[in-house]
Design a protein around this motif. Structure first.
Motif, short mmCIF file in Angstrom:
data_model
loop_
_atom_site.label_atom_id
_atom_site.label_comp_id
_atom_site.label_asym_id
_atom_site.label_seq_id
_atom_site.Cartn_x
_atom_site.Cartn_y
_atom_site.Cartn_z
N LEU A 48 13.41 12.79 6.02
CA LEU A 48 13.50 11.49 5.34
C LEU A 48 12.63 10.84 5.98
N LEU A 49 11.94 9.61 5.34
CA LEU A 49 10.88 9.11 5.74
C LEU A 49 10.77 7.49 5.93
N ALA A 50 9.98 6.60 6.42
CA ALA A 50 9.80 5.13 6.24
C ALA A 50 8.55 5.11 6.94
N TRP A 51 7.85 4.07 6.28
CA TRP A 51 6.41 3.36 6.62
C TRP A 51 6.33 2.01 6.81
N TYR A 52 5.83 1.79 7.86
CA TYR A 52 5.53 0.52 8.44
C TYR A 52 4.38 0.09 8.56
N GLY A 53 3.75 -1.34 8.45
CA GLY A 53 2.62 -1.60 9.04
C GLY A 53 1.94 -2.57 7.91
N ASP A 54 0.76 -2.49 8.03
CA ASP A 54 -0.27 -3.28 7.61
C ASP A 54 -1.18 -2.73 6.24
N HIS A 55 -0.95 -1.48 5.96
CA HIS A 55 -1.66 -1.02 4.83
C HIS A 55 -0.85 0.09 4.01
N PRO A 56 -0.90 0.12 2.85
CA PRO A 56 -0.39 1.34 2.20
C PRO A 56 -0.89 2.70 2.54
N TYR A 57 -0.18 3.84 2.31
CA TYR A 57 -0.39 5.06 2.81
C TYR A 57 -0.14 6.13 1.59
N THR A 58 -1.58 6.81 1.37
CA THR A 58 -1.55 7.57 0.39
C THR A 58 -1.56 8.91 0.77
#
Ligand SMILES: O=C(O)CCC(=O)C(=O)O
Ligand SMILES: [Mn+2]
Length: 188
Positions: A48-58
């Motif tokens: 499972l994952l989660a993405w935090y921060g200031d920019h989208p991630y591709t």
């Protein structure tokens, strides 16, 4: 390790701090399981994952919109930045529910990371084996990433070495890994 710059602090967080962070992140993160295309087929990722921060991630054709920084993640980012003397603007959280969840061989080489990225990896929960391999030299290294440890990869590490977190047959409880990264958005 030749052609690499890797630092490791096995007892980087105090046990109490690591325990609190682990239970908070386990309970309060909006975990997602995402599809990935492998050899032309679409399958679910084995974690499972989660993405935090200031920019989208591709990655793998998917663009993840970032979640806003939470208090514990912002605080942890500050500690990691002080340790590494580097700034980060995003963190990827991976959750390995058991020994069957894993991450295959790869390099952290998305174009947005730029040349010679610094990647700082905090581990919480179950200890898991983390492997490095240098295809040209045919060398391998291994480290047991335990609860509260910090591993930092810099310089030419991603150019020359791949890494993975293999499955294990041993009964294994949950693990969370956080990789702090500095992303420069591409102007596509
Ligand atoms: O879970 C780990 O320790 C590795 C995670 C990783 O390599 C990544 O997120 O790119
Ligand atoms: Mn990686």
């Amino acid at each position: 390790m030749p052609d690499a710059q890797v630092d490791w602090w096995p007892e980087w967080l105090s046990a109490g701090c690591a325990d609190t962070l682990f239970s908070t992140l386990l309970a309060q993160t909006p975990w997602q399981q995402l599809p990935i295309s492998l050899f032309g087929r679409t399958v679910m990722q084995p974690r499972l994952l989660a993405w935090y921060g200031d920019h989208p991630y591709t990655y793998s054709g998917l663009t993840l919109q970032p979640l806003p920084w939470t208090h514990p993640l912002r605080q942890l980012k500050g500690w990691v930045e002080a340790q590494c003397q580097t700034s980060f603007n995003t963190v990827l959280l991976n959750r390995y529910r058991s020994g069957s969840d894993y991450m295959g061989w790869h390099r952290d080489d998305e174009p947005e990371l730029g040349e010679q990225p610094t990647i700082a990896s905090v581990s919480l929960g179950a200890s898991r084996r983390f492997l490095f391999r240098h295809p040209k030299r045919q060398e391998k290294r291994e480290v047991l990433l335990n609860h509260g440890s910090l591993l930092v990869m810099r310089g030419t590490t991603q150019t020359h070495w791949q890494h993975s977190l293999p499955k294990t047959q041993k009964p294994t409880s949950e693990r969370i890994n956080l990789t702090f990264r500095f992303l420069t958005p591409s102007d596509k």
